[in-house]
Design a protein around this motif. Structure first.
Motif, short mmCIF file in Angstrom:
data_model
loop_
_atom_site.label_atom_id
_atom_site.label_comp_id
_atom_site.label_asym_id
_atom_site.label_seq_id
_atom_site.Cartn_x
_atom_site.Cartn_y
_atom_site.Cartn_z
N GLN A 1 -33.93 18.23 47.36
CA GLN A 1 -34.01 17.10 46.43
C GLN A 1 -35.33 17.13 45.67
OE1 GLN A 1 -31.36 14.85 45.95
NE2 GLN A 1 -32.64 14.46 44.15
N LYS B 1 -34.98 19.43 42.87
CA LYS B 1 -34.19 18.81 41.79
C LYS B 1 -35.04 17.83 40.99
CE LYS B 1 -29.80 19.14 44.32
NZ LYS B 1 -28.71 18.37 44.97
N TYR B 2 -35.86 17.06 41.72
CA TYR B 2 -36.77 16.13 41.02
C TYR B 2 -37.70 16.91 40.09
CZ TYR B 2 -35.55 12.36 44.33
OH TYR B 2 -34.88 11.40 45.06
N THR B 3 -38.22 18.02 40.61
CA THR B 3 -39.13 18.84 39.81
C THR B 3 -38.45 19.35 38.55
OG1 THR B 3 -40.32 19.55 41.80
CG2 THR B 3 -40.57 20.92 39.83
N ASN C 1 -35.88 18.07 36.99
CA ASN C 1 -35.63 16.95 36.07
C ASN C 1 -36.90 16.54 35.34
OD1 ASN C 1 -32.91 16.83 36.74
ND2 ASN C 1 -33.23 15.35 38.38
N PHE D 1 -43.32 9.41 37.48
CA PHE D 1 -42.35 9.64 38.57
C PHE D 1 -42.92 9.15 39.89
CE2 PHE D 1 -40.89 12.15 42.14
CZ PHE D 1 -39.51 12.08 42.02
N ARG E 1 -40.81 6.23 41.70
CA ARG E 1 -39.86 6.67 42.73
C ARG E 1 -40.28 6.14 44.10
NH1 ARG E 1 -34.96 8.61 41.23
NH2 ARG E 1 -34.83 9.33 43.36
N THR F 1 -39.76 7.85 46.95
CA THR F 1 -39.77 8.97 47.90
C THR F 1 -40.94 8.82 48.87
OG1 THR F 1 -41.03 10.24 46.27
CG2 THR F 1 -38.67 10.61 46.33
#
Length: 371
Positions: A262, A265-267, A269, A315, A319, A321
């Motif tokens: 994940q 994927k964040y990176t 995006n 981010f 976020r 996270t």
């Protein structure tokens, strides 16, 4: 046969499909179902036995009720392709189905008033006087998606842009042909051909894209970089940014590999949001990404890096996270007089990135020393 082959291929390769693949599959299945119903209608049409009359009437009603489904799936597919936002797709789907609801309502009324279609005394399918209104509702989908594709072309990769345009064009041409020659069914053949074009584009994407993050893969990076260097003119510049995700091993070890995926994927995006549409973004290896961009001046590269840092900061602030994402960055500019190969340019940029990584590690070690 085309649709069946596409369906079997998709089902055999995707145990857990992405949202856009599901929409595409709905388009395939609904189109195939309509074509089967169309075959039944054609077979029963003109046969005057009671049995065939009932079959023709029932099949015609089902045919008109199903007709909007491929258009709805296609409209949502295009919207999701452009915005990559499932929440948005769920919000607009009620708006998208409005023409379909009107069409279905008119077709059900047509059983009694014969305005859209009717079956005559010889069991022959006939168009009603308001058939054009129903056709206009269908074409509103094509017009809407066509306008959306053109207006948002900056958000679409060039090769995909033409594929999406083709999908919209072929069914419209087939529909016009079917309006002229009512004895043949051209429309769904046109949609099937368009579906094949999109399928080939999807397959090509799976060959060229990283399966996890959706950006280009290492193979495409090598090809793109070699071609870009070869075609670079004397007065042109080529920028490269190498990005390495900091503390990726710790994220994997602490939160598990699924969360590590994940983070990648964040990176990806963040990179997609930070760079221009024409910039080439790829996953290089593991937690490393590479961005290649054609520059008018070094200032362009600096602006993109600043934009990346701003998006990264935003981010981490927004976020939830349990970890923060940070990057090691290495960047370099290629001029034709440098006479570097693609591999040498990557190595050169990679060294700069590792110097930035080392500065990050040194800071961490200093912090840990005083804890």
């Amino acid at each position: 046969m085309i649709l069946l082959a596409i369906f079997m291929n998709i089902k055999s390769h995707h145990n857990k499909m992405k949202f856009d693949k599901k929409l595409y599959l709905i388009l395939i299945i609904s189109t195939a179902t309509i074509m089967i119903v169309d075959i039944i209608m054609s077979y029963a049409n003109g046969k005057t036995d009671f049995f065939f009359r009932e079959i023709n009437s029932t099949a015609t009603i089902i045919y008109f009720i199903l007709n909007p489904l491929p258009y709805i799936a296609w409209s949502l597919y295009v919207d999701f392709y452009i915005y990559k936002d499932i929440k948005r797709s769920k919000k607009i789907r009620l708006l998208v189905v409005i023409p379909a609801i009107i069409s279905i309502y008119l077709c059900i009324l047509s059983i009694y008033n014969k305005k859209i279609f009717y079956i005559d005394q010889d069991n022959l399918y006939q168009r009603g006087e308001l058939f054009w209104l129903n056709a206009a509702l269908y074409y509103s989908y094509s017009v809407g998606t066509y306008a959306q594709i053109i207006s948002k072309r900056k958000n679409i990769r060039k090769k995909d842009y033409y594929s999406l345009l083709t999908f919209a064009v072929v069914p419209v041409m087939a529909g016009i042909l079917q309006t002229i020659d009512t004895s043949k069914s051209y429309l769904w053949l046109g949609i099937s051909i368009s579906a094949l074009i999109i399928f080939l584009n999807i397959q090509n994407g799976e060959i060229s894209e990283d399966y996890l993050t959706g950006v280009y893969n290492r193979r495409q990076l090598d090809l793109y970089l070699k071609n870009s260097i070869r075609e670079l003119k004397k007065d042109e510049l080529l920028g490269m940014i190498m990005i390495d995700l900091n503390d990726f091993k710790e994220i994997n070890d602490t939160y598990g590999h699924i969360e590590g995926d994940q983070a990648l994927k964040y990176t990806a995006n963040i990179l997609i949001d930070s760079f221009r549409t024409g910039d080439f973004i790829s996953r290089y290896a593991g937690d490393e990404f590479v961005v290649v961009m054609k520059l008018e001046s070094k200032k362009d590269k600096d602006e993109c890096i600043n934009h990346l840092r701003e998006n990264l900061k935003e981010f981490n602030q927004t976020r939830t996270t349990p970890y923060k994402i940070s990057f090691g960055l290495g960047y370099a500019t290629y001029r034709p007089d440098l006479k570097m190969t693609a591999d040498e340019f990557i190595i050169h940029t990679d060294k700069r990135m590792y110097r930035d990584k080392q500065r990050y590690r040194d800071k961490i070690e200093v912090k840990e020393k005083f804890l």
